[in-house]
Design a protein around this motif. Structure first.
Motif, mmCIF file in Angstrom:
data_model
loop_
_atom_site.group_PDB
_atom_site.id
_atom_site.type_symbol
_atom_site.label_atom_id
_atom_site.label_comp_id
_atom_site.label_asym_id
_atom_site.label_seq_id
_atom_site.Cartn_x
_atom_site.Cartn_y
_atom_site.Cartn_z
ATOM 1 N N ASP A 1 0.169 4.852 14.359
ATOM 2 C CA ASP A 1 0.658 3.825 15.279
ATOM 3 C C ASP A 1 1.641 2.829 14.665
ATOM 4 O O ASP A 1 2.297 2.104 15.397
ATOM 5 C CB ASP A 1 -0.520 3.037 15.871
ATOM 6 N N LEU A 2 1.751 2.769 13.353
ATOM 7 C CA LEU A 2 2.644 1.799 12.717
ATOM 8 C C LEU A 2 3.965 2.483 12.373
ATOM 9 O O LEU A 2 4.007 3.326 11.469
ATOM 10 C CB LEU A 2 1.999 1.215 11.455
ATOM 11 N N PRO A 3 5.053 2.137 13.064
ATOM 12 C CA PRO A 3 6.349 2.773 12.775
ATOM 13 C C PRO A 3 6.764 2.559 11.319
ATOM 14 O O PRO A 3 6.625 1.474 10.769
ATOM 15 C CB PRO A 3 7.323 2.056 13.718
ATOM 16 N N GLY A 4 7.238 3.630 10.695
ATOM 17 C CA GLY A 4 7.743 3.547 9.334
ATOM 18 C C GLY A 4 6.677 3.659 8.262
ATOM 19 O O GLY A 4 6.979 3.474 7.087
ATOM 20 N N ALA A 5 5.449 3.947 8.654
ATOM 21 C CA ALA A 5 4.378 4.030 7.661
ATOM 22 C C ALA A 5 3.482 5.231 7.929
ATOM 23 O O ALA A 5 3.203 5.566 9.075
ATOM 24 C CB ALA A 5 3.537 2.766 7.672
ATOM 25 N N ASN A 6 3.063 5.861 6.853
ATOM 26 C CA ASN A 6 1.951 6.800 6.907
ATOM 27 C C ASN A 6 0.748 5.982 6.495
ATOM 28 O O ASN A 6 0.799 5.258 5.497
ATOM 29 C CB ASN A 6 2.146 7.954 5.921
ATOM 30 N N ARG A 7 -0.343 6.089 7.258
ATOM 31 C CA ARG A 7 -1.500 5.287 6.885
ATOM 32 C C ARG A 7 -2.802 5.944 7.297
ATOM 33 O O ARG A 7 -2.842 6.778 8.197
ATOM 34 C CB ARG A 7 -1.421 3.876 7.422
ATOM 35 N N ILE A 8 -3.818 5.526 6.568
ATOM 36 C CA ILE A 8 -5.163 5.988 6.846
ATOM 37 C C ILE A 8 -6.102 4.792 6.797
ATOM 38 O O ILE A 8 -5.754 3.735 6.261
ATOM 39 C CB ILE A 8 -5.641 7.060 5.831
ATOM 40 N N TYR A 9 -7.265 4.992 7.371
ATOM 41 C CA TYR A 9 -8.347 4.022 7.261
ATOM 42 C C TYR A 9 -9.535 4.717 6.616
ATOM 43 O O TYR A 9 -9.848 5.860 6.948
ATOM 44 C CB TYR A 9 -8.767 3.491 8.634
ATOM 45 N N VAL A 10 -10.177 4.035 5.688
ATOM 46 C CA VAL A 10 -11.426 4.508 5.097
ATOM 47 C C VAL A 10 -12.438 3.377 5.258
ATOM 48 O O VAL A 10 -12.070 2.230 5.509
ATOM 49 C CB VAL A 10 -11.288 4.883 3.601
ATOM 50 N N HIS A 11 -13.680 3.727 5.109
ATOM 51 C CA HIS A 11 -14.740 2.723 5.063
ATOM 52 C C HIS A 11 -15.380 2.805 3.684
ATOM 53 O O HIS A 11 -15.644 3.908 3.191
ATOM 54 C CB HIS A 11 -15.772 2.966 6.161
ATOM 55 N N ASP A 12 -15.566 1.653 3.066
ATOM 56 C CA ASP A 12 -16.265 1.668 1.788
ATOM 57 C C ASP A 12 -17.721 2.066 2.041
ATOM 58 O O ASP A 12 -18.124 2.221 3.204
ATOM 59 C CB ASP A 12 -16.097 0.333 1.054
ATOM 60 N N PRO A 13 -18.509 2.266 1.012
ATOM 61 C CA PRO A 13 -19.891 2.709 1.218
ATOM 62 C C PRO A 13 -20.750 1.744 2.033
ATOM 63 O O PRO A 13 -21.832 2.090 2.466
ATOM 64 C CB PRO A 13 -20.447 2.832 -0.206
ATOM 65 N N PHE A 14 -20.242 0.533 2.272
ATOM 66 C CA PHE A 14 -20.994 -0.480 2.997
ATOM 67 C C PHE A 14 -20.526 -0.629 4.439
ATOM 68 O O PHE A 14 -21.044 -1.448 5.177
ATOM 69 C CB PHE A 14 -20.900 -1.818 2.259
ATOM 70 N N GLY A 15 -19.499 0.157 4.825
ATOM 71 C CA GLY A 15 -18.995 0.113 6.197
ATOM 72 C C GLY A 15 -17.808 -0.793 6.408
ATOM 73 O O GLY A 15 -17.317 -0.918 7.525
ATOM 74 N N ASN A 16 -17.300 -1.449 5.352
ATOM 75 C CA ASN A 16 -16.113 -2.289 5.488
ATOM 76 C C ASN A 16 -14.878 -1.414 5.667
ATOM 77 O O ASN A 16 -14.696 -0.429 4.957
ATOM 78 C CB ASN A 16 -15.918 -3.160 4.237
ATOM 79 N N ARG A 17 -14.037 -1.776 6.592
ATOM 80 C CA ARG A 17 -12.809 -1.036 6.880
ATOM 81 C C ARG A 17 -11.744 -1.384 5.851
ATOM 82 O O ARG A 17 -11.555 -2.552 5.490
ATOM 83 C CB ARG A 17 -12.338 -1.414 8.281
ATOM 84 N N ILE A 18 -11.013 -0.363 5.381
ATOM 85 C CA ILE A 18 -9.918 -0.536 4.432
ATOM 86 C C ILE A 18 -8.732 0.295 4.918
ATOM 87 O O ILE A 18 -8.871 1.483 5.210
ATOM 88 C CB ILE A 18 -10.321 -0.084 3.015
ATOM 89 N N GLU A 19 -7.581 -0.334 5.014
ATOM 90 C CA GLU A 19 -6.349 0.357 5.399
ATOM 91 C C GLU A 19 -5.589 0.717 4.136
ATOM 92 O O GLU A 19 -5.480 -0.109 3.210
ATOM 93 C CB GLU A 19 -5.489 -0.548 6.276
ATOM 94 N N ILE A 20 -5.050 1.931 4.094
ATOM 95 C CA ILE A 20 -4.226 2.370 2.973
ATOM 96 C C ILE A 20 -2.956 2.954 3.567
ATOM 97 O O ILE A 20 -3.028 3.835 4.435
ATOM 98 C CB ILE A 20 -4.962 3.408 2.111
ATOM 99 N N LEU A 21 -1.809 2.460 3.126
ATOM 100 C CA LEU A 21 -0.567 2.910 3.733
ATOM 101 C C LEU A 21 0.531 3.161 2.712
ATOM 102 O O LEU A 21 0.492 2.645 1.602
ATOM 103 C CB LEU A 21 -0.078 1.910 4.791
#
Length: 122
Positions: A99-119
């Motif tokens: 959804d973000l123009p100009g970026a490849n990105r993913i979302y992961v969750h740490d082992p505790f359920g916190n959301r982390i974006e990596i782009l």
């Protein structure tokens, strides 16, 4: 204005009590962040701190614990495809987001359920 914001010093994510070993495996071993020593006065609070480049991630203990499901840090990487392969090899699930123009990105969750974006900007 007479003041200037210079940079982000650190990002803190929460984790449940006694989860330092799990945090070390995910942030240290899987993501490759370097663990850094907490100041002596803060050690008694638990948690663990990491660093990459000049950025710090503080994993703080929170009781009762609730993961951040929407609020999140975003990390810029080089070679997102290689990271995705690495995550797959370590059985870390991620979600691809286009959804973000100009970026490849993913979302992961740490082992505790916190959301982390990596782009990766393209």
């Amino acid at each position: 204005m007479s003041f200037i914001f210079k940079s982000i010093d650190h990002v803190q994510l929460a984790a449940p009590k006694g989860s330092e070993t799990i945090a070390r495996k995910f942030f240290g071993e899987i993501l490759g962040f370097q663990e850094i020593e907490k100041p002596e006065k803060l050690r008694k609070k638990g948690g663990v701190w990491f660093q990459f480049n000049t950025y710090q991630i503080h994993i703080g203990i929170e009781e009762p614990f609730t993961p951040a499901k929407k609020a999140h840090p975003a990390f810029e990487v080089e070679n997102l495809d290689a990271l995705k392969m690495h995550l797959n090899q370590n059985e870390v699930n991620f979600m691809v987001d286009t959804d973000l123009p100009g970026a490849n990105r993913i979302y992961v969750h740490d082992p505790f359920g916190n959301r982390i974006e990596i782009l990766e900007w393209i």
